[in-house]
Scaffold this active site. Structure first.
Site, PDB file in Angstrom:
ATOM      1  N   PRO A  46      50.230  42.090  37.948  1.00 25.10           N
ATOM      2  CA  PRO A  46      50.103  42.883  39.178  1.00 25.10           C
ATOM      3  C   PRO A  46      48.663  43.315  39.398  1.00 25.10           C
ATOM      4  CG  PRO A  46      51.191  44.159  37.468  1.00 25.10           C
ATOM      5  CD  PRO A  46      51.012  42.770  36.931  1.00 25.10           C
ATOM      6  N   GLU A  47      48.224  43.330  40.654  1.00 27.83           N
ATOM      7  CA  GLU A  47      46.895  43.837  41.002  1.00 27.83           C
ATOM      8  C   GLU A  47      47.041  45.211  41.645  1.00 27.83           C
ATOM      9  OE1 GLU A  47      43.651  41.624  42.006  1.00 27.83           O
ATOM     10  OE2 GLU A  47      44.475  39.661  41.537  1.00 27.83           O
TER      11      GLU A  47
ATOM     12  N   HIS B   4      66.481  43.701  29.901  1.00 28.49           N
ATOM     13  CA  HIS B   4      65.222  43.893  29.169  1.00 28.49           C
ATOM     14  C   HIS B   4      64.740  45.337  29.238  1.00 28.49           C
ATOM     15  CE1 HIS B   4      65.105  39.601  28.591  1.00 28.49           C
ATOM     16  NE2 HIS B   4      65.293  39.437  29.882  1.00 28.49           N
TER      17      HIS B   4
ATOM     18  N   ARG C 128      58.770  40.229  29.032  1.00 30.03           N
ATOM     19  CA  ARG C 128      57.832  39.576  28.111  1.00 30.03           C
ATOM     20  C   ARG C 128      57.187  40.541  27.122  1.00 30.03           C
ATOM     21  NH1 ARG C 128      54.699  36.143  32.732  1.00 30.03           N
ATOM     22  NH2 ARG C 128      56.550  35.429  33.825  1.00 30.03           N
TER      23      ARG C 128
ATOM     24  N   ARG D 204      22.577  43.924  39.288  1.00 32.34           N
ATOM     25  CA  ARG D 204      23.106  43.109  38.198  1.00 32.34           C
ATOM     26  C   ARG D 204      22.608  41.667  38.307  1.00 32.34           C
ATOM     27  NH1 ARG D 204      28.142  45.419  35.911  1.00 32.34           N
ATOM     28  NH2 ARG D 204      27.889  47.660  36.204  1.00 32.34           N
TER      29      ARG D 204
END
Ligand SMILES: [Zn+2]
Length: 288
Positions: A2-3, A95, A115, A161
């Site tokens: 997920p973002e 789960h 998972r 940077r």
């Protein structure tokens, strides 16, 4: 994985069900789910019971619950972690890893994770730069959707940077919450190739890509979050559907929605980058 928008969907989903409720019991059904809590499962449950959930907050992809005793519960969703709010009579998910019961005997908080890459842990809350965050999040920069995010200052630091712009976008210490998908979408929107040197961008380009990242995430949020994995669902068990409106990510060989050129996929930092070879030309080699 997920973002930010997906994590925000989860945050706002659980928030409305949990604020002000007192924890009555915690059941850890799989030890891996609390492995990040070094003192162990008994310490985790013992410290949680009796506390009240004061807020559900997020920075970047980090999600946590502020507790009344000054600690926070960090929720790591990992690849497949879900936070569900379920009435006690609803049968356990296959789960189910952690169950939190509340003193009001109302809906439970359930951490479900097929998972087992995700998990829950406790951390102390500390004040950093005027905002209270868990100690484990103290080094994470504000994300572009944070009301206190400073675009001009972040753009200035981005331009200092000496590395590729996409690498800087993914570095959570300058700006957090931008993952591979939204980096590609933001770069497509401002017509920049991800390997452009950050220190060669104009101030307007640097501000532009940060603003585009915020906009693409706001768009995703309105659509309920992107979903690339059938396992990812929001708090009510509904999948997001923003993936239909992605412009770059995952569209190798498909026409650019701006110019029609077929998009290309390239390898970058052990992941795939998607871009338009015409709108987002690669930089020339840096001269010595
Ligand atoms: Zn194009």
């Amino acid at each position: 994985m997920p973002e930010l928008p997906e994590v925000e969907v989860v945050r706002s989903g659980v928030e409305q069900h949990l604020i002000g409720r007192t924890v009555a019991a915690v059941e850890v059904l799989h030890p891996r789910a609390v492995r990040r809590h070094v003192p162990g499962a008994a310490d985790f449950t013992g410290r949680l019971v009796g506390t009240k959930i004061m807020a559900v907050r997020r920075r970047g992809k980090y999600l946590w619950f502020d507790l009344s005793d000054g600690d926070a519960v960090l929720a790591h969703l990992g690849m497949s972690g879900q936070l569900l709010v379920q009435p006690p009579e609803v049968p356990d998910e296959r789960h189910l890893r952690v169950r939190v019961r509340f003193a009001d005997a109302g809906p439970e908080l359930r951490f479900v994770d097929q998972r087992t890459f995700g998990g829950l842990s406790l951390a102390e809350l500390v004040e950093v730069d005027g905002t209270v965050v868990p100690t484990t999040v103290a080094h994470i920069a504000r994300d572009p959707m944070d009301p206190l995010f400073d675009v001009a200052d972040t753009a200035r630091r981005l331009r200092s940077r000496r590395t590729e712009v996409k690498r800087v976008l993914l570095d959570q210490t300058l700006v957090s919450g931008i993952g591979n998908i939204y980096a590609d979408e933001a770069l497509w929107r401002v017509k920049l190739h991800g390997t452009r040197p950050a220190d060669r961008l104009t101030a307007a380009q640097a501000r532009g890509v940060l603003t585009a990242a915020a906009e693409v995430m706001a768009d995703a949020l309105r659509a309920g979050g992107t979903s690339f994995d059938a396992l990812y669902v929001n708090v009510n068990g509904e999948s997001g559907y923003f993936s239909r409106s992605l412009d770059a990510y995952g569209r190798e060989g498909e026409p650019c929605r701006r110019c029609g050129a077929p998009l290309v996929r390239e390898s970058f930092m052990n992941r795939s980058s998607f871009s338009c070879p015409s709108c987002q030309p690669k930089p020339r080699a840096r001269r010595r």
